[in-house]
Design an enzyme around this catalytic site. Sequence first.
Site, short mmCIF file in Angstrom:
data_model
loop_
_atom_site.label_atom_id
_atom_site.label_comp_id
_atom_site.label_asym_id
_atom_site.label_seq_id
_atom_site.Cartn_x
_atom_site.Cartn_y
_atom_site.Cartn_z
N ASP A 9 11.39 -1.24 -9.75
CA ASP A 9 10.21 -1.95 -10.24
C ASP A 9 10.28 -1.98 -11.76
O ASP A 9 10.96 -1.17 -12.38
CB ASP A 9 8.92 -1.28 -9.76
CG ASP A 9 8.83 0.16 -10.20
OD1 ASP A 9 8.70 0.40 -11.41
OD2 ASP A 9 8.92 1.07 -9.33
N ASP A 19 13.28 7.84 -6.83
CA ASP A 19 12.41 6.67 -6.94
C ASP A 19 11.00 7.11 -7.39
O ASP A 19 10.48 8.10 -6.90
CB ASP A 19 12.34 6.00 -5.56
CG ASP A 19 11.78 4.60 -5.63
OD1 ASP A 19 11.59 4.09 -6.75
OD2 ASP A 19 11.53 4.02 -4.55
N ILE A 20 10.43 6.37 -8.32
CA ILE A 20 9.06 6.65 -8.75
C ILE A 20 8.15 5.62 -8.06
O ILE A 20 8.41 4.42 -8.12
CB ILE A 20 8.90 6.53 -10.28
CG1 ILE A 20 10.00 7.32 -11.01
CG2 ILE A 20 7.50 6.94 -10.72
CD1 ILE A 20 10.00 8.80 -10.76
N ASP A 75 15.87 12.53 -31.51
CA ASP A 75 17.14 12.15 -30.89
C ASP A 75 18.14 13.30 -31.00
O ASP A 75 18.82 13.64 -30.03
CB ASP A 75 17.73 10.90 -31.58
CG ASP A 75 16.94 9.64 -31.27
OD1 ASP A 75 16.11 9.67 -30.33
OD2 ASP A 75 17.14 8.62 -31.94
N SER A 91 11.43 6.70 -26.76
CA SER A 91 12.34 7.29 -27.74
C SER A 91 12.83 8.65 -27.32
O SER A 91 13.84 9.12 -27.83
CB SER A 91 11.58 7.52 -29.04
OG SER A 91 11.67 6.42 -29.82
N GLY A 130 11.73 1.54 -4.47
CA GLY A 130 12.85 0.75 -5.00
C GLY A 130 12.60 0.38 -6.45
O GLY A 130 11.68 0.87 -7.09
N GLU A 142 11.81 10.30 -35.47
CA GLU A 142 12.69 9.72 -34.45
C GLU A 142 14.08 10.35 -34.51
O GLU A 142 14.65 10.73 -33.49
CB GLU A 142 12.78 8.21 -34.67
CG GLU A 142 13.73 7.50 -33.76
CD GLU A 142 13.21 7.43 -32.34
OE1 GLU A 142 12.14 6.83 -32.14
OE2 GLU A 142 13.85 7.97 -31.43
#
Length: 614
Positions: free
Chosen positions: A595, A574-575, A307, A532, A593, A303
Amino acid sequence: MVGFSLLLSVVVAAHVAVATPLKARTPYAVKEAHPIPRTWKPVSRAPGAHMLHMQIGLKQERFDELERHLYEVSHPDHVRYGQHLSQEEVNELIKPSEEGLDLVHEWLITNGVDKFDYSPAKDWVNIYISVEDAERLLDTEYSVFQHDDGSYMVRTPEWSLPTHLFDIVDTIQPTNSFMRAAPQKTDWIQFEEGWTPPGYKPPTNETIAKVCNIASVTLECFNTLYGTLGYKQKAVGRAKIAWNNYLNQTPIRPDIYEFLKLYNKPAAQHAWTFESVEIANGPAAQYTPLTPAQANGDDISEEAVLDAETILGMTWPQPAVSFSTGGSPPFTPDLNTPTDTNEPYLTWVNYVLGKKDLPQVISSSYGDDEQTVPNSYAQRVCRSFAQLGARGISLLCSSGDGGLGGQDDSACFTNDGKNTSTFLPAFPASCPYVTTVGATMAFEPELPAYREPGIGPDGRNHGFYASGSGFSYYFDRPWYQNGVVDKYVASLDGLHEGLYNCEGRGYPDVSAQGLYFAFFWNGTLSTISGTSASCPLMSSIISLVNDARLAKGKSTLGFLNPWIYSQAHKAFTDIVGGNSSSCGTDGFPVTAGWDPSTGFGTPIFPKLVELALK
Ligand SMILES: *[C@@H]1O[C@H](CO)[C@@H](O)[C@H](O)[C@H]1NC(C)=O
Ligand SMILES: *[C@@H]1O[C@H](CO)[C@@H](O)[C@H](O)[C@H]1NC(C)=O
Ligand SMILES: *[C@@H]1O[C@H](CO)[C@@H](O)[C@H](O)[C@H]1NC(C)=O
Ligand SMILES: *[C@@H]1O[C@H](CO)[C@@H](O)[C@H](O)[C@H]1NC(C)=O
């Protein structure tokens, strides 16, 4: 761990009565009980000599006022937009009452606790205390609990206080919080050229097709997709970014160096120079490669490396800071408590709140099911995040990797003894004072990140992965979601009613890529997935927007959500569609929009800058 069953039978049998608290003005009563999550089982009494760093949260006198300030300075239509508060101004608003503080001192001192220190505003009192003394102080009994995955914590499901302190003390930890702040990354997969996930259609846009390879998604792909390609930073040295490491995760500089050499060569030297801040004995960013013991043990630092690679790769030459928070006091493993069981989240936030000068964007990819955290504790940690926001810091958190709580309904039950079916929101994703980042996959179009369990290109098994999604049970819907989230809920027309809190804070707010990031770790090129990955990516883009604002003499963006919900949502792609099935359902529909699978979608950097400079 052979010793455990022996210990269990002896110690549990020997312990009969709960120790009596010593002295108090008023009688003790149970202040708070929280059910033990089903993934944790008690295995023995906690050893009396085990040391706890106990954090006592006192009621903050004027938090409502702080919240009003937070929203005013974070809303682009307000005259005070961008006029962030100083550390002193924040501390003045959240300090406890003098009288309350005195009563808590009296209680501690009459019970033999005479060494304490405080958070900067004195709204947290820290004591270092043995389990034996803590059991007397809180009229309770601590146990060692083991998680299904083998790790241990010292906790108690309920604790008591003298009744005159009930309205003064909000929470005390570690007691009944089973939160573990696990990294929201899914498995590491050995990179293999030419591999594609089932059903994948390559992009037809040539610019994207040239740089975006689904089997290993690179910085160049992100920069092309989101419009950061070629952006020249103008306020270098002023916009700063940071990320959090917990659980002994530490950035491995040689791996980060190799990654940057491959994907952002001018940034490579930064692998050796970025700042590492160690809090409560957290491990420093490492100059040497992972040792075989590290690489094959629990502290594999994937992790932290993910990052660092994402943030340094996207934001160089911005200064970047790695916060590594350990437990305190120094932890000595023993048979009974082989892992550190203190509360790192609070340790971290109280540390940063004590600093005057902070990076203005902080990425945090650790979380757990909301129901593992007592409500009182979640509220207080979340309020600490509001303090960061009021000071002009954008805190971004990953939304989790289990969709609504897991693939099938075997995990999606309440913890309250009733075992009713429910979706399981994640914390701190559910906190209304953070910006929560979901994950997408594929390019044309982007879809919510979703992967069935199976065998990866390297022949390894990988688990279920769906971008974390949901509605909080603890936090009401914040006003900035009005007109957006309530409309979405109404459009569901009763779908999943009873499985979620239709009046809760919905998340995520936004999304970014989060499947098969190119990743250099343990000396090997590979890929890694998770919210992550999407969280440091989104954080990096926000930090670049800060650069553009600072260069024009404006403030940093600070707490993002009022800006995003009122205006900046227009600067996201937008997805629509894709799969979000989890908890044995088809999930929440991914619609036009906002979700609760992808929020407003993925960033369009040039538009974000345009809106941010308006
Ligand atoms: C292809 O993608 C690039 C990068 O997002 C974009 O600038 C360009 O307009 C796209 N081309 C077409 C024909 O859509
Ligand atoms: C890390 O690299 C070492 C040396 O190449 C290898 O032996 C080990 O298996 C790797 N560890 C993991 C978890 O892949
Ligand atoms: C909760 O209920 C489910 C479905 O009836 C069952 O499979 C599961 O074992 C129960 N869990 C507990 C802890 O009772
Ligand atoms: C989502 O995935 C599940 C599990 O593979 C499958 O049953 C379902 O048909 C998929 N739904 C959509 C909309 O693709």
